[in-house]
Motif scaffolding. Sequence first.
Motif, PDB file in Angstrom:
ATOM      1  N   HIS A   1       0.860  -1.176   0.000  1.00  0.00           N
ATOM      2  CA  HIS A   1       0.000   0.000   0.000  1.00  0.00           C
ATOM      3  C   HIS A   1       0.907   1.241   0.000  1.00  0.00           C
ATOM      4  CE1 HIS A   1      -3.927  -1.927   0.690  1.00  0.00           C
ATOM      5  NE2 HIS A   1      -3.222  -2.852   1.322  1.00  0.00           N
ATOM      6  N   PRO A   2       0.445   2.387  -0.521  1.00  0.00           N
ATOM      7  CA  PRO A   2       1.268   3.606  -0.488  1.00  0.00           C
ATOM      8  C   PRO A   2       1.738   3.891   0.935  1.00  0.00           C
ATOM      9  CG  PRO A   2      -0.678   3.942  -1.838  1.00  0.00           C
ATOM     10  CD  PRO A   2      -0.858   2.604  -1.175  1.00  0.00           C
ATOM     11  N   LEU A   3       3.021   4.172   1.084  1.00  0.00           N
ATOM     12  CA  LEU A   3       3.610   4.311   2.415  1.00  0.00           C
ATOM     13  C   LEU A   3       3.396   5.718   2.983  1.00  0.00           C
ATOM     14  CD1 LEU A   3       6.946   2.462   1.680  1.00  0.00           C
ATOM     15  CD2 LEU A   3       5.023   1.586   2.990  1.00  0.00           C
ATOM     16  N   ARG A   4       3.033   5.779   4.263  1.00  0.00           N
ATOM     17  CA  ARG A   4       2.927   7.055   4.958  1.00  0.00           C
ATOM     18  C   ARG A   4       4.316   7.541   5.344  1.00  0.00           C
ATOM     19  NH1 ARG A   4      -2.172   9.276   4.458  1.00  0.00           N
ATOM     20  NH2 ARG A   4      -3.747   7.677   4.774  1.00  0.00           N
ATOM     21  N   ARG A   5       4.589   8.818   5.102  1.00  0.00           N
ATOM     22  CA  ARG A   5       5.860   9.387   5.546  1.00  0.00           C
ATOM     23  C   ARG A   5       5.645  10.080   6.881  1.00  0.00           C
ATOM     24  NH1 ARG A   5       9.960   9.113   1.936  1.00  0.00           N
ATOM     25  NH2 ARG A   5      11.213  10.390   3.295  1.00  0.00           N
ATOM     26  N   LEU A   6       6.531   9.817   7.819  1.00  0.00           N
ATOM     27  CA  LEU A   6       6.485  10.436   9.131  1.00  0.00           C
ATOM     28  C   LEU A   6       7.673  11.372   9.283  1.00  0.00           C
ATOM     29  CD1 LEU A   6       5.544   7.420  11.436  1.00  0.00           C
ATOM     30  CD2 LEU A   6       4.038   9.071  10.340  1.00  0.00           C
ATOM     31  N   THR A   7       7.510  12.361  10.145  1.00  0.00           N
ATOM     32  CA  THR A   7       8.614  13.280  10.454  1.00  0.00           C
ATOM     33  C   THR A   7       9.049  13.062  11.899  1.00  0.00           C
ATOM     34  OG1 THR A   7       7.844  14.947   8.879  1.00  0.00           O
ATOM     35  CG2 THR A   7       9.314  15.695  10.628  1.00  0.00           C
ATOM     36  N   TYR A   8      10.346  12.821  12.070  1.00  0.00           N
ATOM     37  CA  TYR A   8      10.911  12.661  13.412  1.00  0.00           C
ATOM     38  C   TYR A   8      11.490  14.004  13.827  1.00  0.00           C
ATOM     39  CZ  TYR A   8      13.887  11.135  17.243  1.00  0.00           C
ATOM     40  OH  TYR A   8      14.486  11.002  18.470  1.00  0.00           O
ATOM     41  N   ALA A   9      10.980  14.566  14.922  1.00  0.00           N
ATOM     42  CA  ALA A   9      11.455  15.868  15.404  1.00  0.00           C
ATOM     43  C   ALA A   9      11.305  15.929  16.915  1.00  0.00           C
ATOM     44  CB  ALA A   9      10.658  17.005  14.759  1.00  0.00           C
ATOM     45  N   GLY A  10      12.359  16.377  17.577  1.00  0.00           N
ATOM     46  CA  GLY A  10      12.300  16.552  19.024  1.00  0.00           C
ATOM     47  C   GLY A  10      11.983  15.281  19.780  1.00  0.00           C
ATOM     48  N   GLY A  11      12.466  14.152  19.275  1.00  0.00           N
ATOM     49  CA  GLY A  11      12.241  12.893  19.970  1.00  0.00           C
ATOM     50  C   GLY A  11      10.895  12.266  19.714  1.00  0.00           C
ATOM     51  N   ARG A  12      10.108  12.838  18.818  1.00  0.00           N
ATOM     52  CA  ARG A  12       8.762  12.320  18.555  1.00  0.00           C
ATOM     53  C   ARG A  12       8.554  12.098  17.061  1.00  0.00           C
ATOM     54  NH1 ARG A  12       5.140  13.117  22.830  1.00  0.00           N
ATOM     55  NH2 ARG A  12       5.977  14.338  24.566  1.00  0.00           N
ATOM     56  N   LEU A  13       7.714  11.108  16.767  1.00  0.00           N
ATOM     57  CA  LEU A  13       7.265  10.892  15.402  1.00  0.00           C
ATOM     58  C   LEU A  13       5.906  11.538  15.241  1.00  0.00           C
ATOM     59  CD1 LEU A  13       8.219   7.155  14.804  1.00  0.00           C
ATOM     60  CD2 LEU A  13       9.104   9.109  13.535  1.00  0.00           C
ATOM     61  N   THR A  14       5.721  12.253  14.117  1.00  0.00           N
ATOM     62  CA  THR A  14       4.424  12.862  13.852  1.00  0.00           C
ATOM     63  C   THR A  14       3.356  11.783  13.870  1.00  0.00           C
ATOM     64  OG1 THR A  14       5.476  14.519  12.434  1.00  0.00           O
ATOM     65  CG2 THR A  14       3.095  14.224  12.202  1.00  0.00           C
ATOM     66  N   PRO A  15       2.331  11.919  14.700  1.00  0.00           N
ATOM     67  CA  PRO A  15       1.315  10.865  14.791  1.00  0.00           C
ATOM     68  C   PRO A  15       0.510  10.759  13.505  1.00  0.00           C
ATOM     69  CG  PRO A  15       0.629  12.809  16.022  1.00  0.00           C
ATOM     70  CD  PRO A  15       2.052  13.049  15.590  1.00  0.00           C
TER      71      PRO A  15
ATOM     72  N   GLN B   1       1.306  -0.091   9.350  1.00  0.00           N
ATOM     73  CA  GLN B   1       0.340   0.583   8.479  1.00  0.00           C
ATOM     74  C   GLN B   1      -0.498  -0.524   7.859  1.00  0.00           C
ATOM     75  OE1 GLN B   1       1.909   3.305   5.526  1.00  0.00           O
ATOM     76  NE2 GLN B   1       0.118   3.047   4.231  1.00  0.00           N
ATOM     77  N   GLY B   2      -1.724  -0.668   8.335  1.00  0.00           N
ATOM     78  CA  GLY B   2      -2.514  -1.820   7.932  1.00  0.00           C
ATOM     79  C   GLY B   2      -1.850  -3.074   8.467  1.00  0.00           C
ATOM     80  N   GLU B   3      -1.567  -4.020   7.588  1.00  0.00           N
ATOM     81  CA  GLU B   3      -0.904  -5.256   7.992  1.00  0.00           C
ATOM     82  C   GLU B   3       0.618  -5.188   7.817  1.00  0.00           C
ATOM     83  OE1 GLU B   3      -2.448  -7.837   9.416  1.00  0.00           O
ATOM     84  OE2 GLU B   3      -4.267  -6.635   9.342  1.00  0.00           O
TER      85      GLU B   3
ATOM     86  N   ALA C   1      -3.135   8.735  12.103  1.00  0.00           N
ATOM     87  CA  ALA C   1      -4.284   7.920  12.501  1.00  0.00           C
ATOM     88  C   ALA C   1      -4.280   6.556  11.818  1.00  0.00           C
ATOM     89  CB  ALA C   1      -5.581   8.658  12.179  1.00  0.00           C
ATOM     90  N   ASP C   2      -3.586   6.444  10.675  1.00  0.00           N
ATOM     91  CA  ASP C   2      -3.585   5.186   9.944  1.00  0.00           C
ATOM     92  C   ASP C   2      -2.563   4.182  10.481  1.00  0.00           C
ATOM     93  OD1 ASP C   2      -5.552   6.148   8.346  1.00  0.00           O
ATOM     94  OD2 ASP C   2      -4.238   6.721   6.697  1.00  0.00           O
ATOM     95  N   LEU C   3      -1.759   4.592  11.455  1.00  0.00           N
ATOM     96  CA  LEU C   3      -0.728   3.718  11.992  1.00  0.00           C
ATOM     97  C   LEU C   3      -1.110   3.222  13.386  1.00  0.00           C
ATOM     98  CD1 LEU C   3       2.469   5.739  10.957  1.00  0.00           C
ATOM     99  CD2 LEU C   3       1.383   3.852   9.740  1.00  0.00           C
TER     100      LEU C   3
END
Length: 227
Positions: free
Chosen positions: A73-87, A127-129, A89-91
């Motif tokens: 499935h098309p992959l979601r891109r996340l941003t890692y900043a300040g020790g956190r990953l951008t939340p 992300q999904g399965e 809802a699909d993950l």
Amino acid sequence: MVIDVPSLRHTIAADLRAQITTGSLKAGERLPSEPRLASDYKVSTPTLRNALALLQAEGLIEKIHGKGNFVRHPLRRLTYAGGRLTPDADLHVTIRTTNLRARGDLIPLLKVPSRTPLTEFLCLTHQGESPHSLARIYVPRDLAPAELPWRPTGLAATQETVTARLPTPEDASTLRISSTQAVLAITRVSSDTAGRVLKAARLVLPGDRANALFTTHHTNEERGTEG
């Protein structure tokens, strides 16, 4: 004049890539078996697997042990900043807890004697399965929380190290990615005022689905000295 002739594996990969991008092969669909594909393309199984490895490295397909090759499935891109990953809802995250003792590179990482009791939290984001990214969090057992998320008390400093590298065999197997696909490996070590390590986290983020953002805040004094 030199004519660049595509290799068989690139020709096969290009054909399958076109089927994926045009929707002939849909996200989540299982590809025909490797022997069937090798027969259809009239190539050896190793050549066919080399072609599939190209698509796996591009994040277009994934190989699930015992089940076969599937279109991602098309992959979601996340941003890692300040020790956190951008939340997102699909993950969703699964967490596995293991008690172990410090050995190998965990000893200098947590600054503890050999065989010190530790708790490991293995956090696998899906992300999904499909597995998306993973984190291994290590905490001295006398400090270990009952569950995550957890922010230790007395936290004074956090040090981060970011490295781009190839995945370990375990990383590649867990995340179902090619062994040639680069990952961002982030190590976060949090300690108290006395220098005791309260928590160490190792994140593995495949490069095709993660960005790292770093922000520098300048003081007034620093601004005044800029030439």
